[in-house]
Design a protein around this motif. Structure first.
Motif, PDB file in Angstrom:
ATOM      1  N   ASP A   2       8.439  76.514 -11.381  1.00 21.83           N
ATOM      2  CA  ASP A   2       8.668  77.300 -10.174  1.00 21.83           C
ATOM      3  C   ASP A   2       8.086  76.593  -8.961  1.00 21.83           C
ATOM      4  OD1 ASP A   2       5.933  77.667 -10.309  1.00 21.83           O
ATOM      5  OD2 ASP A   2       6.028  79.727 -11.039  1.00 21.83           O
ATOM      6  N   VAL A  47      16.594  79.689  -8.192  1.00 23.44           N
ATOM      7  CA  VAL A  47      17.223  79.879  -9.499  1.00 23.44           C
ATOM      8  C   VAL A  47      18.015  81.184  -9.479  1.00 23.44           C
ATOM      9  CG1 VAL A  47      16.800  80.306 -11.945  1.00 23.44           C
ATOM     10  CG2 VAL A  47      15.422  78.607 -10.716  1.00 23.44           C
ATOM     11  N   LYS A  48      19.260  81.132  -9.956  1.00 24.79           N
ATOM     12  CA  LYS A  48      20.107  82.315 -10.046  1.00 24.79           C
ATOM     13  C   LYS A  48      20.101  82.802 -11.495  1.00 24.79           C
ATOM     14  CE  LYS A  48      21.589  82.075  -5.742  1.00 24.79           C
ATOM     15  NZ  LYS A  48      21.337  83.107  -4.737  1.00 24.79           N
ATOM     16  N   LYS A  49      19.418  83.913 -11.741  1.00 21.65           N
ATOM     17  CA  LYS A  49      19.237  84.413 -13.097  1.00 21.65           C
ATOM     18  C   LYS A  49      20.539  84.875 -13.737  1.00 21.65           C
ATOM     19  CE  LYS A  49      14.674  84.096 -13.144  1.00 21.65           C
ATOM     20  NZ  LYS A  49      13.945  83.201 -14.082  1.00 21.65           N
ATOM     21  N   ARG A  51      23.324  83.369 -13.716  1.00 20.40           N
ATOM     22  CA  ARG A  51      24.082  82.241 -14.241  1.00 20.40           C
ATOM     23  C   ARG A  51      23.396  81.674 -15.476  1.00 20.40           C
ATOM     24  NH1 ARG A  51      25.325  79.810  -8.374  1.00 20.40           N
ATOM     25  NH2 ARG A  51      23.263  78.851  -8.613  1.00 20.40           N
ATOM     26  N   HIS A  52      24.197  81.081 -16.351  1.00 15.45           N
ATOM     27  CA  HIS A  52      23.616  80.401 -17.497  1.00 15.45           C
ATOM     28  C   HIS A  52      22.674  79.312 -16.987  1.00 15.45           C
ATOM     29  CE1 HIS A  52      23.311  77.724 -20.995  1.00 15.45           C
ATOM     30  NE2 HIS A  52      23.644  78.787 -21.732  1.00 15.45           N
ATOM     31  N   GLU A  53      21.552  79.142 -17.654  1.00 17.86           N
ATOM     32  CA  GLU A  53      20.493  78.256 -17.163  1.00 17.86           C
ATOM     33  C   GLU A  53      20.987  76.842 -16.885  1.00 17.86           C
ATOM     34  OE1 GLU A  53      16.088  76.602 -18.526  1.00 17.86           O
ATOM     35  OE2 GLU A  53      17.019  78.287 -19.595  1.00 17.86           O
ATOM     36  N   SER A  54      21.752  76.266 -17.823  1.00 17.14           N
ATOM     37  CA  SER A  54      22.212  74.883 -17.646  1.00 17.14           C
ATOM     38  C   SER A  54      23.244  74.785 -16.523  1.00 17.14           C
ATOM     39  CB  SER A  54      22.789  74.332 -18.947  1.00 17.14           C
ATOM     40  OG  SER A  54      23.892  75.112 -19.374  1.00 17.14           O
ATOM     41  N   ASP A  56      23.419  76.838 -13.928  1.00 16.33           N
ATOM     42  CA  ASP A  56      22.677  77.042 -12.676  1.00 16.33           C
ATOM     43  C   ASP A  56      21.992  75.753 -12.243  1.00 16.33           C
ATOM     44  OD1 ASP A  56      21.419  78.860 -10.602  1.00 16.33           O
ATOM     45  OD2 ASP A  56      19.624  78.133 -11.617  1.00 16.33           O
ATOM     46  N   GLN A  57      21.410  75.039 -13.207  1.00 18.24           N
ATOM     47  CA  GLN A  57      20.731  73.781 -12.886  1.00 18.24           C
ATOM     48  C   GLN A  57      21.720  72.768 -12.333  1.00 18.24           C
ATOM     49  OE1 GLN A  57      17.404  73.044 -13.080  1.00 18.24           O
ATOM     50  NE2 GLN A  57      17.828  71.020 -12.224  1.00 18.24           N
TER      51      GLN A  57
END
Length: 232
Positions: A2, A47-49, A51-54, A56-57
């Motif tokens: 973070d 970070v957009k929660k 969206r799927h983590e990968s 979003d990255q």
């Protein structure tokens, strides 16, 4: 990682100091910081929660790198923008020059009097947007909040900021929409907007490489905008 972790890593290396929150936006958080002795803006994409983590990255990294590349390209085109100091794609951090003495365009225009001053600044804006478009850069958010005016040694300098929505395009449509967004922003924030816009467009037509085609398309975009307004 973070924001706090990212700060700590750089602060441990004595790279970043005196971090202060400047603005919390929908897409990014902005801080003012001391970066190696320079006053800087620390921009970290949120970070957009949902969206799927990968995914979003990937999205955040792509937009960060696009913004950094665009800033560098603008400087090559001799468009005044903040200098890029540091880019961390993994943490989606962009550290750039803080224009501490800049006045947001809408505030600057509402504080000056006289058509000569208005005309001068309108020409500056028209020249800057024409340079962008000649370089195939679409800003994506040309509002009066994304121009900064700096008075420096009896010179009036104009900076463009916030390229978070920028992209590359050579189409008349994209350039016309960019102009239309700016025109609407001026009409809603400036008292003498009609005269300002007229001078801006006049200068743009002189500086743009494809002015006739872009301004013809701008008229079409205006008509679409008016229809949407009437429909509500």
């Amino acid at each position: 990682m973070d924001d706090v972790d990212a700060f700590c890593q750089l602060m441990e290396k004595n790279v970043v100091r005196d971090v202060t929150l400047l603005h919390q936006g929908a897409e990014a958080t902005l801080y003012i910081a001391d970066f190696l002795g320079r006053s800087a803006i620390w921009k970290q994409r949120i970070v957009k929660k949902y969206r799927h983590e990968s995914l979003d990255q990937r999205i955040r990294t792509r937009r960060l790198l696009q913004e950094a590349r665009t800033l560098l390209r603008c400087r090559k085109l001799q468009i005044r923008v903040p200098a890029v100091y540091f880019v961390d794609p993994e943490e989606c951090v962009l550290i750039m020059q803080y224009i501490s003495d800049g006045i947001v365009l809408k505030n600057y225009l509402n504080s000056i009097h006289g058509s000569q001053e208005m005309s001068f600044v309108a020409s500056k804006v028209g020249q800057a947007v024409a340079k962008l478009h000649n370089g195939s850069i679409i800003h994506g958010d040309l509002t009066t909040s994304n121009f900064l005016v700096v008075e420096n040694n009896n010179r009036t300098l104009l900076y463009l900021i916030d390229f978070g929505l920028s992209f590359y395009s050579n189409t008349e449509e994209d350039k016309a929409v960019d102009l239309y967004v700016l025109e609407r922003a001026l009409l809603t924030t400036l008292k003498d907007a009609a005269l300002f816009v007229e001078k801006l467009i006049e200068t743009y037509s002189q500086e743009s490489n494809d002015a006739c085609a872009i301004l013809r398309r701008l008229e079409q975009v205006r008509k679409r905008g008016r229809k949407l307004t009437m429909v509500g």
